[in-house]
Design an enzyme around this catalytic site. Sequence first.
Site, PDB file in Angstrom:
ATOM      1  N   GLY A  86       0.844  -1.264  -0.194  1.00 54.35           N
ATOM      2  CA  GLY A  86       0.144  -0.009  -0.114  1.00 54.35           C
ATOM      3  C   GLY A  86       0.860   1.422   0.125  1.00 54.35           C
ATOM      4  N   PRO A  87       0.156   2.085  -0.213  1.00 53.32           N
ATOM      5  CA  PRO A  87       1.131   3.478  -0.123  1.00 53.32           C
ATOM      6  C   PRO A  87       1.641   3.951   0.804  1.00 53.32           C
ATOM      7  CG  PRO A  87      -1.569   4.004  -0.072  1.00 53.32           C
ATOM      8  CD  PRO A  87      -1.220   2.646  -0.441  1.00 53.32           C
ATOM      9  N   GLY A  89       2.720   5.601   4.531  1.00 53.38           N
ATOM     10  CA  GLY A  89       2.113   6.135   5.798  1.00 53.38           C
ATOM     11  C   GLY A  89       0.996   5.715   6.218  1.00 53.38           C
ATOM     12  N   VAL A  90       0.431   4.628   5.581  1.00 49.24           N
ATOM     13  CA  VAL A  90      -0.698   3.817   6.065  1.00 49.24           C
ATOM     14  C   VAL A  90      -0.575   2.924   7.201  1.00 49.24           C
ATOM     15  CG1 VAL A  90      -1.887   4.260   3.751  1.00 49.24           C
ATOM     16  CG2 VAL A  90      -0.717   2.232   4.179  1.00 49.24           C
ATOM     17  N   THR A  93       4.174  -0.989   8.625  1.00 51.64           N
ATOM     18  CA  THR A  93       5.178  -1.523   9.725  1.00 51.64           C
ATOM     19  C   THR A  93       4.808  -1.365  10.961  1.00 51.64           C
ATOM     20  OG1 THR A  93       6.896  -0.625   8.176  1.00 51.64           O
ATOM     21  CG2 THR A  93       7.807  -1.090  10.439  1.00 51.64           C
ATOM     22  N   SER A 406      -8.000   4.319 -17.469  1.00 50.84           N
ATOM     23  CA  SER A 406      -9.236   4.482 -16.825  1.00 50.84           C
ATOM     24  C   SER A 406     -10.008   5.644 -17.397  1.00 50.84           C
ATOM     25  CB  SER A 406      -9.083   4.453 -15.350  1.00 50.84           C
ATOM     26  OG  SER A 406      -8.365   5.611 -15.078  1.00 50.84           O
ATOM     27  N   LYS A 449     -10.552   6.437  -5.721  1.00 52.48           N
ATOM     28  CA  LYS A 449     -11.573   7.183  -6.634  1.00 52.48           C
ATOM     29  C   LYS A 449     -12.699   7.660  -6.167  1.00 52.48           C
ATOM     30  CE  LYS A 449      -9.268   5.374 -11.085  1.00 52.48           C
ATOM     31  NZ  LYS A 449      -9.153   4.430 -12.107  1.00 52.48           N
TER      32      LYS A 449
END
Length: 497
Positions: A86-87, A89-90, A93, A406, A449
């Site tokens: 995932g991106p 900072g989510v 870790t 898309s 989105k």
Amino acid sequence: LEKEIDRFATLPAGSHETPSLRTFIDCLLDMPYTEMSEDNLDIQNARRILDEDHYGLEKVKQRILEYLAVAKLTGKVNGQIICFAGPPGVGKTSISASIAKALGRSFVRMSLGGIKDEAEIRGHRRTYVGAMPGRIMEGMKRAGTQNPVMVLDEVDKLVRDYNGDPSSALLEVLDPEQNSTFTDHYMNVPYDLSNVFFVCTANSTDTIPEPLLNRMEVIRFSGYTEEEKFQIARKHLLPKTMKAMGLKGQELKVTDEALHAIITGYTAESGVRGLKRQMDVLCRHAAVKLVKGEQKSFRVSEKRLEEFLGRPPILHEKLGKTSRPGIVTGLAWTQAGGEILFIETMFTKGSGKLQITGQLGDVMKESAQIAVTLVKNRYPESEELFRENDLHIHVPAGATPKDGPSAGITLVTALSSLVTGKQVRPELGMTGEVSLRGDVMPIGGLPEKLMAAQRAGIKTVFIPYDNREDLEDVAEEVKAELHIIPVKRVEEVLKQT
């Protein structure tokens, strides 16, 4: 090992072999062979710890509870290999540390970003000067038990070059069939890694080699909704930052409206790192005034944000109040989450040329050509319009590169609107690729989105029919505010616009 110790005992005091042999023996003796931490398999306790440390991330928490439930029923805990993708900072870790805490295991983290030498994973052979064990064995030595939670951070950033391929060395570590006899080049004896709970983290699975990805169970993090970010800021980030900066609870109060304004106007990301930085700025600003003795307490409202944080740096695209034929709202996925974009089309006197601007990539340029062909086919009377005029397609924010499969359905709708002269309502958004047959093809990044659509005030969204199952990953609060229409064909979209 006993043979090596006997040999060490017979070596003369000044032998050049003595230091290296002593280091080797110490290394073997330091490894945990029988030490095992007892697993805490209480599901209620695990749930409590995970909820205390993290807000949201329900799918990840559910997977950990499943793991504990199976371990309780079978009476044994098998080594698992999970990849959190995932991106930034989510919480990939940090939730790994919570897993270790919930299980009662020791926690070891190692970063693999930029490693290009296979010996970093598997160790150096003892024939080399300065030989040492690999990172896996060093991690086991640090853990002190045979069953730690071991995090392999940034597994997608391993470097492959002429020196070697470290990702291939990881195959043996992460394969449940092989890792019970993992052999480090330095130690040169099999070591059992089958009880280790491996957690890999990656921003994207695209750069992970297929054989390595095949050995891992991928759990995707889609990023946080605005409401989740608000709860994280209120319950976790702000209290922790205030404590770190030496501020007491009554000295700094931040209103709910101010927190929402920070999330929308000062951060643009899927994670919460940028949000934490803004909390740091707030607390530092308050600390300076407290030390100077200017004020004894602060209340930060939405109106006072500029005084503390400066002007909002982020301007999200907003819907226009009015529209004209040829302009349609589309949805895009970016590394920082979702965003809306406008497709603008216009005819000018000319000789049938097609001009595409807005720094579009090859995929979007091809989508534009497919859209032109589809519209010509659907509206035969428009053939003359296309022949006698030049067509200009533009996507605003020209400095930002845009690409991806898309925007097809948005381009077709914009061109159809231009040809027929019918306006498309600005609060209507869409995403999906199209084929020459007129089918609407599935896309990725749907949760992000739809979050962008909700934030921008869009009311109705067309999505590909094959993406219906992805709606499970979309937060209920987002779905509640949107009328989502799955479509199979281009005609269905054009009829309803």
